[in-house]
Design a protein around this motif. Structure first.
Motif, PDB file in Angstrom:
ATOM      1  N   SER A  63       0.840  -1.192   0.000  1.00 27.03           N
ATOM      2  CA  SER A  63       0.000   0.000   0.000  1.00 27.03           C
ATOM      3  C   SER A  63       0.873   1.239   0.000  1.00 27.03           C
ATOM      4  N   ALA A  64       0.430   2.269  -0.718  1.00 27.14           N
ATOM      5  CA  ALA A  64       1.147   3.552  -0.748  1.00 27.14           C
ATOM      6  C   ALA A  64       0.140   4.684  -0.597  1.00 27.14           C
ATOM      7  N   GLN A  65       0.501   5.633   0.232  1.00 30.51           N
ATOM      8  CA  GLN A  65      -0.275   6.862   0.371  1.00 30.51           C
ATOM      9  C   GLN A  65       0.612   8.000  -0.120  1.00 30.51           C
ATOM     10  N   VAL A  66       0.044   8.833  -0.988  1.00 28.91           N
ATOM     11  CA  VAL A  66       0.804   9.898  -1.625  1.00 28.91           C
ATOM     12  C   VAL A  66       0.104  11.232  -1.364  1.00 28.91           C
ATOM     13  N   ASP A  74       1.116  19.006 -10.837  1.00 31.87           N
ATOM     14  CA  ASP A  74       2.168  18.007 -10.675  1.00 31.87           C
ATOM     15  C   ASP A  74       1.751  16.539 -10.760  1.00 31.87           C
ATOM     16  N   PHE A  75       0.454  16.244 -10.817  1.00 29.10           N
ATOM     17  CA  PHE A  75       0.036  14.841 -10.751  1.00 29.10           C
ATOM     18  C   PHE A  75       0.518  14.027 -11.945  1.00 29.10           C
ATOM     19  N   SER A  76       0.447  14.577 -13.136  1.00 26.86           N
ATOM     20  CA  SER A  76       0.911  13.838 -14.324  1.00 26.86           C
ATOM     21  C   SER A  76       2.399  13.532 -14.248  1.00 26.86           C
ATOM     22  N   ALA A  77       3.193  14.515 -13.850  1.00 33.73           N
ATOM     23  CA  ALA A  77       4.642  14.295 -13.742  1.00 33.73           C
ATOM     24  C   ALA A  77       4.952  13.303 -12.627  1.00 33.73           C
ATOM     25  N   PHE A  78       4.227  13.382 -11.521  1.00 32.28           N
ATOM     26  CA  PHE A  78       4.413  12.402 -10.452  1.00 32.28           C
ATOM     27  C   PHE A  78       4.129  11.000 -10.968  1.00 32.28           C
ATOM     28  N   ASN A  79       2.998  10.830 -11.655  1.00 35.45           N
ATOM     29  CA  ASN A  79       2.636   9.504 -12.171  1.00 35.45           C
ATOM     30  C   ASN A  79       3.673   8.976 -13.153  1.00 35.45           C
ATOM     31  N   ALA A  80       4.243   9.842 -13.982  1.00 36.03           N
ATOM     32  CA  ALA A  80       5.288   9.403 -14.911  1.00 36.03           C
ATOM     33  C   ALA A  80       6.502   8.888 -14.137  1.00 36.03           C
ATOM     34  N   VAL A  88       4.987  -2.504 -13.267  1.00 34.79           N
ATOM     35  CA  VAL A  88       3.529  -2.582 -13.314  1.00 34.79           C
ATOM     36  C   VAL A  88       3.000  -3.856 -12.665  1.00 34.79           C
ATOM     37  N   GLU A  89       3.742  -4.951 -12.781  1.00 34.63           N
ATOM     38  CA  GLU A  89       3.284  -6.203 -12.181  1.00 34.63           C
ATOM     39  C   GLU A  89       3.347  -6.182 -10.661  1.00 34.63           C
ATOM     40  N   ASN A  90       3.970  -5.168 -10.087  1.00 35.25           N
ATOM     41  CA  ASN A  90       4.081  -5.047  -8.631  1.00 35.25           C
ATOM     42  C   ASN A  90       3.327  -3.827  -8.088  1.00 35.25           C
ATOM     43  N   SER A  91       2.435  -3.271  -8.884  1.00 38.69           N
ATOM     44  CA  SER A  91       1.691  -2.081  -8.436  1.00 38.69           C
ATOM     45  C   SER A  91       0.929  -2.377  -7.142  1.00 38.69           C
ATOM     46  N   PRO A  92       1.091  -1.516  -6.139  1.00 41.89           N
ATOM     47  CA  PRO A  92       0.377  -1.700  -4.873  1.00 41.89           C
ATOM     48  C   PRO A  92      -0.988  -1.013  -4.908  1.00 41.89           C
ATOM     49  N   ALA A  93      -1.765  -1.221  -3.867  1.00 38.28           N
ATOM     50  CA  ALA A  93      -2.927  -0.368  -3.643  1.00 38.28           C
ATOM     51  C   ALA A  93      -2.363   1.024  -3.361  1.00 38.28           C
ATOM     52  N   ARG A  94      -3.010   2.069  -3.913  1.00 35.71           N
ATOM     53  CA  ARG A  94      -2.426   3.408  -3.779  1.00 35.71           C
ATOM     54  C   ARG A  94      -3.523   4.454  -3.718  1.00 35.71           C
ATOM     55  N   MET A 111       4.161   7.567   1.900  1.00 35.59           N
ATOM     56  CA  MET A 111       4.228   6.607   2.997  1.00 35.59           C
ATOM     57  C   MET A 111       3.840   5.240   2.441  1.00 35.59           C
ATOM     58  N   VAL A 112       4.615   4.207   2.763  1.00 35.54           N
ATOM     59  CA  VAL A 112       4.310   2.884   2.248  1.00 35.54           C
ATOM     60  C   VAL A 112       4.296   1.839   3.356  1.00 35.54           C
ATOM     61  N   ILE A 113       3.588   0.753   3.050  1.00 33.80           N
ATOM     62  CA  ILE A 113       3.572  -0.457   3.868  1.00 33.80           C
ATOM     63  C   ILE A 113       4.002  -1.576   2.931  1.00 33.80           C
ATOM     64  N   ALA A 114       4.957  -2.408   3.388  1.00 37.89           N
ATOM     65  CA  ALA A 114       5.472  -3.480   2.530  1.00 37.89           C
ATOM     66  C   ALA A 114       5.673  -4.752   3.342  1.00 37.89           C
ATOM     67  N   SER A 115       5.635  -5.872   2.645  1.00 32.78           N
ATOM     68  CA  SER A 115       5.973  -7.141   3.294  1.00 32.78           C
ATOM     69  C   SER A 115       7.484  -7.315   3.263  1.00 32.78           C
ATOM     70  N   GLN A 116       7.983  -8.055   4.221  1.00 33.19           N
ATOM     71  CA  GLN A 116       9.408  -8.330   4.255  1.00 33.19           C
ATOM     72  C   GLN A 116       9.706  -9.615   3.501  1.00 33.19           C
TER      73      GLN A 116
END
Length: 117
Positions: A63-66, A74-80, A88-94, A111-116
């Protein structure tokens, strides 16, 4: 299960590990002179380093919170930048929202949450 707080400070820790999950505090750039792309890339580097220190990596982000200071500009440049960084195969919930930042020069916080591993 133990809780591990990495580099705790009075208000926050860089990250917290518990039950195979690593929780990163919101990351902002140190160099506040750059545009959204430069600031975002610096934040990605910080996230990569913190995840590596916790036996994880960006492909394990759940999960990612932005927060972006100015979505219209700035949203388009951020997304790029995001698409260049995250396979793309690892895209989280965002989620991404526009927000006032703690300092006027900060254009992005993540801010992100990730598995170890």
């Amino acid at each position: 299960m133990p809780i591990k707080r990495n580099n705790p400070k009075p208000r926050l820790a860089d990250s917290v590990e518990h039950a195979g999950i690593v929780y990163l505090s919101g990351q902002v750039p140190n160099d506040l002179t750059g545009d959204i792309t430069q600031q975002t890339e610096e934040v990605f580097a910080k996230i990569d380093a913190l995840l590596a220190a916790s036996n994880s990596d960006k492909t394990r982000i759940l999960s990612a919170q932005v927060w972006i200071k100015n979505m219209a500009r700035d949203f388009s440049a951020f997304n790029a930048a995001w698409e260049n960084w995250m396979p793309v195969e690892n895209s989280p919930a965002r989620a991404a929202v526009e927000a006032n930042m703690a300092r006027d020069q900060v254009l992005v916080e993540i801010m992100v949450i990730a598995s170890q591993s």
